[in-house]
Design an enzyme around this catalytic site. Sequence first.
Site, short mmCIF file in Angstrom:
data_model
loop_
_atom_site.label_atom_id
_atom_site.label_comp_id
_atom_site.label_asym_id
_atom_site.label_seq_id
_atom_site.Cartn_x
_atom_site.Cartn_y
_atom_site.Cartn_z
N HIS A 74 47.81 -32.88 -15.95
CA HIS A 74 48.80 -33.68 -15.21
C HIS A 74 49.12 -33.08 -13.85
O HIS A 74 49.78 -33.72 -13.04
CB HIS A 74 50.07 -33.86 -16.04
N ASP B 227 45.90 -32.23 -22.28
CA ASP B 227 46.46 -32.02 -20.94
C ASP B 227 45.87 -30.73 -20.35
O ASP B 227 46.51 -29.68 -20.34
CB ASP B 227 47.98 -31.94 -21.04
N SER C 164 54.52 -26.09 -14.72
CA SER C 164 53.44 -26.89 -15.31
C SER C 164 52.10 -26.28 -14.94
O SER C 164 51.87 -25.88 -13.80
CB SER C 164 53.51 -28.33 -14.80
#
Length: 274
Positions: free
Chosen positions: A72, A119, A219
């Site tokens: 992502h 992911d 992230s």
Amino acid sequence: MKFFAVFALCVASVSAANLDAIAKPGFPAGRIINGHEAEKGEAPFIVSLKAGKGHFCGGSIIAENWVLTAGHCLIFDEFEIVAGLHSRNDESDVQIRKVTGKHQQIVHEKYGGGVGPNDIGLIYVDKPFNLNALTRDGTAAVAKVNLPTGKYESTGEGKLYGWGLDNSGFSPNILNTLDVNIIGYEECKNALNSDAPLDPVNICSYTAGAIDGACNGDSGGPMVRITPDGTELVGIVSWGYQPCASTTMPSVYTWTSAFDKWIEDSIENYAQLL
């Protein structure tokens, strides 16, 4: 840049005891809650992904030409990878590599976007990182992290790294770290809501009753375990429940070991195109 899914709408009268009941899955806001400053050279494998002048994700060097991050995170055509960064105010020892298009980026073909499994993504850099360079004080400026071999467990004591916001909501100048307790899929599933988008390719960090969930890192950043054979990258920061500064639910990571074949095949296939 920060990434968010649909967050719960909270009013001031909601008590902390009720927050877990209304928390929703989302991407980390890039925070190290209850962490502390890392020692210089402690995590020479971590990189900062920057678009314009802003840090938007973390990543880890796994080879001189390759960075592993979350799928992502790969939303920009062009951005910079900054390796060797410890203090935001001191870039004297950094190595900067430019990503000029999607041709340098590989996102897992089964990642459907948003909060969910698979992911994971790879970034190729045309100019290899210098993995032998030392800083002025003799510490390793840039190094690669080991991928898991299966010799050691992925669960147990681990460490998380990132430049995310601290407890006070400010972005620290120095790389932060946090000691975490890593749990496997089944234990994590039992600690999350029944509708959580969890998959066997995920692992989690969790301390029952502690508010140190999804805020704990950028992230795409690394969750590692220290082994007798060196530091292993066991997880990639993926998602957690929001509002992350209040929920006691686990943080969710992409389990690196579940993708060892995908990583190997992706790198080999890319090499054939060069």
